[in-house]
Write a protein that holds these residues in place. Sequence first.
Motif, PDB file in Angstrom:
ATOM      1  N   GLY A 130       0.808  -1.218   0.000  1.00 35.08           N
ATOM      2  CA  GLY A 130       0.000   0.000   0.000  1.00 35.08           C
ATOM      3  C   GLY A 130       0.842   1.269   0.000  1.00 35.08           C
ATOM      4  N   LEU A 131       2.082   1.154   0.433  1.00 35.19           N
ATOM      5  CA  LEU A 131       3.009   2.294   0.401  1.00 35.19           C
ATOM      6  C   LEU A 131       3.664   2.443  -0.970  1.00 35.19           C
ATOM      7  CD1 LEU A 131       4.736   1.765   3.860  1.00 35.19           C
ATOM      8  CD2 LEU A 131       3.189   3.636   3.233  1.00 35.19           C
ATOM      9  N   GLY A 132       3.325   1.524  -1.892  1.00 31.64           N
ATOM     10  CA  GLY A 132       3.868   1.591  -3.239  1.00 31.64           C
ATOM     11  C   GLY A 132       5.120   0.747  -3.451  1.00 31.64           C
ATOM     12  N   LEU A 133       5.471  -0.080  -2.494  1.00 32.76           N
ATOM     13  CA  LEU A 133       6.654  -0.919  -2.654  1.00 32.76           C
ATOM     14  C   LEU A 133       6.296  -2.161  -3.473  1.00 32.76           C
ATOM     15  CD1 LEU A 133       8.006  -0.666   0.997  1.00 32.76           C
ATOM     16  CD2 LEU A 133       8.890   0.510  -1.028  1.00 32.76           C
ATOM     17  N   ASP A 134       7.117  -2.486  -4.463  1.00 35.38           N
ATOM     18  CA  ASP A 134       6.916  -3.676  -5.292  1.00 35.38           C
ATOM     19  C   ASP A 134       7.543  -4.907  -4.655  1.00 35.38           C
ATOM     20  OD1 ASP A 134       5.650  -2.195  -7.299  1.00 35.38           O
ATOM     21  OD2 ASP A 134       7.574  -1.685  -8.224  1.00 35.38           O
ATOM     22  N   ARG A 135       8.591  -4.702  -3.875  1.00 32.91           N
ATOM     23  CA  ARG A 135       9.254  -5.779  -3.154  1.00 32.91           C
ATOM     24  C   ARG A 135       9.899  -5.178  -1.913  1.00 32.91           C
ATOM     25  NH1 ARG A 135      14.892  -7.612  -5.751  1.00 32.91           N
ATOM     26  NH2 ARG A 135      15.858  -5.567  -5.882  1.00 32.91           N
ATOM     27  N   VAL A 136      10.111  -6.020  -0.921  1.00 33.39           N
ATOM     28  CA  VAL A 136      10.701  -5.541   0.327  1.00 33.39           C
ATOM     29  C   VAL A 136      11.915  -6.386   0.682  1.00 33.39           C
ATOM     30  CG1 VAL A 136       8.610  -4.503   1.283  1.00 33.39           C
ATOM     31  CG2 VAL A 136       9.071  -6.925   1.702  1.00 33.39           C
ATOM     32  N   LEU A 137      12.877  -5.723   1.284  1.00 30.21           N
ATOM     33  CA  LEU A 137      14.069  -6.376   1.794  1.00 30.21           C
ATOM     34  C   LEU A 137      13.862  -6.622   3.279  1.00 30.21           C
ATOM     35  CD1 LEU A 137      17.071  -7.247   1.433  1.00 30.21           C
ATOM     36  CD2 LEU A 137      17.674  -4.881   2.028  1.00 30.21           C
ATOM     37  N   ILE A 138      14.077  -7.866   3.704  1.00 30.57           N
ATOM     38  CA  ILE A 138      13.990  -8.237   5.114  1.00 30.57           C
ATOM     39  C   ILE A 138      15.334  -8.844   5.475  1.00 30.57           C
ATOM     40  CG2 ILE A 138      12.670  -9.498   6.858  1.00 30.57           C
ATOM     41  CD1 ILE A 138      10.800  -7.863   5.151  1.00 30.57           C
ATOM     42  N   THR A 139      15.876  -8.474   6.626  1.00 30.31           N
ATOM     43  CA  THR A 139      17.165  -9.021   7.050  1.00 30.31           C
ATOM     44  C   THR A 139      17.043  -9.630   8.436  1.00 30.31           C
ATOM     45  OG1 THR A 139      17.988  -7.007   8.136  1.00 30.31           O
ATOM     46  CG2 THR A 139      18.340  -7.181   5.750  1.00 30.31           C
ATOM     47  N   CYS A 140      17.982 -10.512   8.734  1.00 32.13           N
ATOM     48  CA  CYS A 140      18.077 -11.065  10.080  1.00 32.13           C
ATOM     49  C   CYS A 140      19.519 -11.492  10.322  1.00 32.13           C
ATOM     50  CB  CYS A 140      17.116 -12.234  10.290  1.00 32.13           C
ATOM     51  SG  CYS A 140      17.498 -13.724   9.348  1.00 32.13           S
TER      52      CYS A 140
END
Length: 173
Positions: A130-140
Motif C-alpha cells: 500500500g506504500l507503493g513498494l513492489d518488493r521488500v528487503l527483510i534481514t536477520c
Amino acid sequence: MLDVHKSFLEAMAEYQAEGRGSPGDHSNIGSDIRAYAPAWSSPEVFRSFVAGLRAQALPDTPRPANYVPTTVLWWLEGVDYLGRLNIRHRLAPGVIGERNGHIGYDVRPSARRRGHATAMLAAALPIAAGLGLDRVLITCDADNEASRRTIERNGGVPAERIDEKLRYWITLS
C-alpha cells in the motif's frame, strides 16, 4: 493507548531482562529503552512516546539524516502488547538500509515461539504494498534461526549476505 500501557511496560522489562537497551543494542527497541525507560511509567511521557512513533510515518517529521519515514505498528492481543513492526517506506541510504531492510519486527520474550512473528510479517506485507513498494528487503542475523524461518515462511528469497546479516527479498503482488 493507555489501556496497553501496563502490558507495554511489562514487555519492555522482559526485553531489558534479556539485555536489550545496552549501548551495543542498535535495535529500535534498544534505542527506545535507552531513551525512554526511566520515564515511560508516566502516562504523559507514554502518550508523547506513542505520538512520536506515529509521527515517524509522516514524510515531514524531522528525523536524523539516515532515517526514513517508518510506520510503526504494535501487535496486540486485546490489551496485551506482544510485539512491534517497523515498516520503512523506503530503504535508508547506504549500507544502513541494506542491513536493516524495509521491515523489522520484534516479539516480546514471553510471546515468542507462538507464530506471532510470522503473522506480524504477513500482516506487514500488504501495508508495504500500500506504500507503493513492489518488493521488500527483510534481514536477520545469520544465527537467528527463528527469524530466518519467519522470513522464508512469508516468501523470502535469499539474497547476498552482508557481514552477519542474511538478506531476503519478498515480491509483493
